[in-house]
Design an enzyme around this catalytic site. Structure first.
Site, PDB file in Angstrom:
ATOM      1  CG  ASP A  84      -2.194   0.855   0.996  1.00  0.00           C
ATOM      2  OD1 ASP A  84      -2.251   1.576  -0.028  1.00  0.00           O
ATOM      3  OD2 ASP A  84      -3.093   0.833   1.856  1.00  0.00           O
ATOM      4  CG  ASP A 119      -5.996   5.545  -2.707  1.00  0.00           C
ATOM      5  OD1 ASP A 119      -4.860   5.049  -2.498  1.00  0.00           O
ATOM      6  OD2 ASP A 119      -6.978   5.293  -1.989  1.00  0.00           O
ATOM      7  CB  ALA A 186     -12.499   5.545   1.771  1.00  0.00           C
ATOM      8  CB  CYS A 269     -12.766 -21.846  17.014  1.00  0.00           C
ATOM      9  SG  CYS A 269     -11.003 -21.773  16.687  1.00  0.00           S
ATOM     10  CB  CYS A 271      -7.912 -23.065  15.581  1.00  0.00           C
ATOM     11  SG  CYS A 271      -7.330 -21.920  16.842  1.00  0.00           S
ATOM     12  CB  CYS A 274      -9.402 -22.897  20.395  1.00  0.00           C
ATOM     13  SG  CYS A 274      -9.541 -21.156  19.951  1.00  0.00           S
TER      14      CYS A 274
HETATM   15  N1  GUN Z   1      -6.374   1.090   3.377  1.00  0.00           N
HETATM   16  C1  GUN Z   1      -7.634   1.164   3.862  1.00  0.00           C
HETATM   17  N2  GUN Z   1      -8.384   2.003   3.105  1.00  0.00           N
HETATM   18  C2  GUN Z   1      -7.587   2.457   2.125  1.00  0.00           C
HETATM   19  C3  GUN Z   1      -7.808   3.352   1.009  1.00  0.00           C
HETATM   20  O1  GUN Z   1      -8.888   3.897   0.788  1.00  0.00           O
HETATM   21  N3  GUN Z   1      -6.736   3.566   0.175  1.00  0.00           N
HETATM   22  C4  GUN Z   1      -5.514   2.966   0.392  1.00  0.00           C
HETATM   23  N4  GUN Z   1      -4.533   3.193  -0.472  1.00  0.00           N
HETATM   24  N5  GUN Z   1      -5.298   2.127   1.426  1.00  0.00           N
HETATM   25  C5  GUN Z   1      -6.329   1.887   2.269  1.00  0.00           C
HETATM   26 ZN    ZN Z   2      -9.214 -20.920  17.758  1.00  0.00          ZN
END
Ligand code: GUN
Ligand code: ZN
Length: 654
Positions: A84, A119, A186, A269, A271, A274
């Protein structure tokens, strides 16, 4: 590159190819915090991870190491890595010390498989003018990022706040550009505040305007409670920081919601974590040690849910899973109810036949694609002037009609009697009206609902029955149905003694073909002197012959016709272009004739009514019949995909 394998509603299983190997979708990408990862996410089932390029960039030591050795070495993961861009930090802190060009070039430099442009994550419920202004910048940066990229796949994030039209507009614009994947951005604030209904509108407005051939990533969705719903809306990728953030807070993720360690008397659970530990063991433990164990549990349940979703898509029972999951919280049920408003677009994507039966789990099931599609198809079948409605007993309905016909009422008037132009239908939940001829066809036989009818279903059926009054000259209804659905009819009708409720099989195969391939297909396929061959075991219709020539076989599992060569020829010669057809280009003509499967990139045109699992004709540009087969995709997917199979050819050589 992305390829669809199996479909259910808007959901799909697929394969995404990257430089560091393939990812089977739907996939969950654990968020790796560079420099402080303590969990083996690969062991938990991660095929791809996501990390933050901006955090690496901002820290001298991390930046140096990533620049020298690459991001895979930095975070110690040798599979595909998505990065990201710092947009989220931008939205949290209002500013970042990097620009769009720098962040793209940096992601390229550190060898990320999939990068993201800078963005602007516009939050929900802002003013329209702000959403528009920020969207403009997001789109500008998206466009720009394509100039800077060299050898990296790129995400381009759909923004537009909670304005569905802006989301759609953004998706339309991004579709025109050469991106490999599309996150939907978002949405974290919507999920944090349980505004799942708005989430549905945002996702549907985005997904329905994105190309089917690119994976969609629901950004910041890490709670397994919503995976099934999101997949049913067409999301392919999720990222989870939740597994570790919740663990830091002593919280356990489950598909039904979240549990706090302080409230646990039993582990949630089965797993390995757990099973090995009790809540008391964990409470006594050092906080850091405990955090790792809870994070492992959180990943275990998250990946288990992804696997369950894949199985459900394989089985055709994704919506049954969604209906269970959405009972976890009233706001999730709101979301599922909201999704019912999108039935028309979902219908285009849902396969026409599935392996598993339709289960009615409550009033929301009435909004499912299968019911909408059936009623649409029914309205397009050739009509008779009179209708006889009978109550449903057991399936197949035609075998268990009332022995004692009882009293009848009629609505409308007709001078006719007996079977003269009379259509017989059975009334049942949830499909409403089922012509007796169709009572073995998917999903009219392959469904089940509770014996105790709820008020919504009652009302739904009542409206459907009353809707027939304008459609037919005369509707004859059993007094049992009149009472059960409060129809208030009073005009007595006496069924003639001679009335024969047996369905003529010659008539039945014509109605089934019309229902399956469209009006006119029945006459096209089954004109002439036919022989119907029945299964020795079940007595059901199996094969339809013209002389020695097989025309079609009725598949036992779903009552659908599978064509033979002669059937394909008949359908082709009598159904107008482009009905039931996919058109392949010249290059692939020889392959089609040999009976090889058809890749999407060779198809230049197709009938817009094609759905996945439909039986289709394969023709060339002159509409010469080359082959026939089963479509794996719907018409828009066929036209959009450039990789992967579109039609599984049954036979060529036509
Ligand atoms: N991580 C969570 N929401 C967003 C987003 O709207 N844009 C980006 N780039 N990363 C995110
Ligand atoms: Zn578990």
């Amino acid at each position: 590159m992305f390829e669809i394998k199996l479909k259910d509603n808007l959901g799909r299983t697929g394969i995404l190819k990257t430089k560091h190997g393939i990812v089977r979708t739907p996939a969950l990408m654990p968020v790796i915090h560079p420099g402080k990862q303590s969990i083996d996410v690969k062991a938990a089932g991660a095929e791809i991870v996501i990390t933050n390029a901006y955090i690496i960039y901002k820290n001298d030591e991390l930046r140096e190491k990533a620049s020298q050795e690459g991001v895979h070495s930095l975070i110690n993961f040798d599979g595909p890595v998505m990065t990201d861009s710092g947009s989220f930090q931008l939205s949290e802190y209002g500013d970042v010390e990097i620009n769009n060009q720098e962040v793209i070039e940096f992601q390229e430099l550190i060898g990320s498989d999939i990068g993201t442009s800078l963005d602007i994550p516009t939050p929900p419920h802002v003013t329209r003018s702000r959403a528009e202004k920020e969207l403009e910048i997001t789109l500008e940066r998206a466009k720009e990022s394509l100039k800077y990229k060299k050898n990296i796949m790129l995400n381009s994030v759909v923004q537009g706040s909670t304005f569905p039209d802006l989301r759609s507009q953004c998706a339309d614009e991004l579709s025109k550009m050469e991106f490999e994947l599309h996150p939907i951005g978002a949405v974290v604030p919507l999920m944090e505040t349980y505004q799942y209904k708005d989430l549905v509108d945002v996702v549907m407005a985005s997904v329905t305007h994105l190309p089917d051939s690119r994976p969609r990533h629901l950004m910041g969705a890490g709670h397994p409670m919503i995976f099934a719903l999101a997949v049913a809306m067409g999301c392919d990728l999720f990222d989870s920081a939740a597994y570790i953030l919740y663990a830091e807070d002593d919280r356990f993720l489950t598909v039904n919601g979240t549990y706090k360690l302080e409230n646990l008397v039993e582990m949630p659970c089965s797993c390995p974590i757990c099973i090995e530990y009790t809540p008391d063991d964990l409470r006594k433990m050092d906080k850091n040690e405990r955090k790792v164990l809870i994070a492992q549990h959180n990943l275990n349940v998250s990946f288990a849910e992804i696997r369950r979703i894949k199985q459900a898509i394989n089985d055709g029972s994704l919506m049954e899973l969604v209906e269970i999951r959405c009972r976890a919280h009233p706001r999730l049920l709101d979301a599922y109810r909201q999704l019912g408003k999108y039935v028309e677009v979902m219908e285009k994507y849902d396969p026409s036949s599935k392996k598993s039966a339709f289960f009615y789990s409550g009033p929301e099931s009435l909004n499912r694609v299968e019911i909408y599609r059936h009623l649409e198809k029914l309205s397009k079948l050739p009509k008779k002037s009179r209708l006889l409605l009978l109550p449903a007993h057991r399936k197949p309905y035609h075998k268990y009609l009332s022995q004692e016909p009882g009293e009848f009422f009629s609505e409308g008037s007709s001078k006719k009697s007996g079977m003269d132009d009379l259509q017989i239908m059975v009334v049942d939940v949830p499909f409403g009206l089922i012509p007796l001829e169709l009572d073995e066809v998917y999903p009219l036989a392959q469904n089940d609902s509770p014996r105790i009818m709820d008020d919504n279903a009652h009302h739904f059926i009542q409206e459907i029955i009353e809707g027939t009054y304008d459609e037919y000259d005369e509707v004859i209804i059993s007094s049992y149905l009149d009472q059960k659905f409060n129809l208030g009819l009073y005009s007595n009708y006496t069924l003639p003694e001679s009335l024969n409720m047996k369905i003529d099989d010659q008539q039945k195969i014509i109605v089934v073909a019309d229902y399956q391939f469209g009006q006119g297909a029945g006459d096209a396929l089954f004109a002439g002197n036919l022989e119907i061959v029945y299964s020795k075991k079940t007595g059901k219709i199996r094969h339809i012959y013209y002389g020695k020539e097989l025309i079609a076989t009725m598949r036992a599992s779903d009552g659908i016709f599978v064509l033979s060569k002669e059937g394909a020829r008949r359908l082709h010669s009598r159904m107008e272009y482009p009905k039931n057809r996919v058109v392949v280009n010249e290059d692939s003509e020889p392959y089609a004739r040999e009976g090889k499967s058809i890749f999407a990139k060779f198809i230049i045109e197709c009938d817009s009514n094609i759905r996945a699992n439909d039986e289709v004709l394969i023709v060339n540009e002159n509409d010469d019949l080359l082959a026939f087969g089963k479509s794996l995709l719907n018409s828009t997917e066929i036209m959009d995909f450039k990789v992967g199979q579109a039609i599984k050819t049954r036979k060529g050589g036509l």
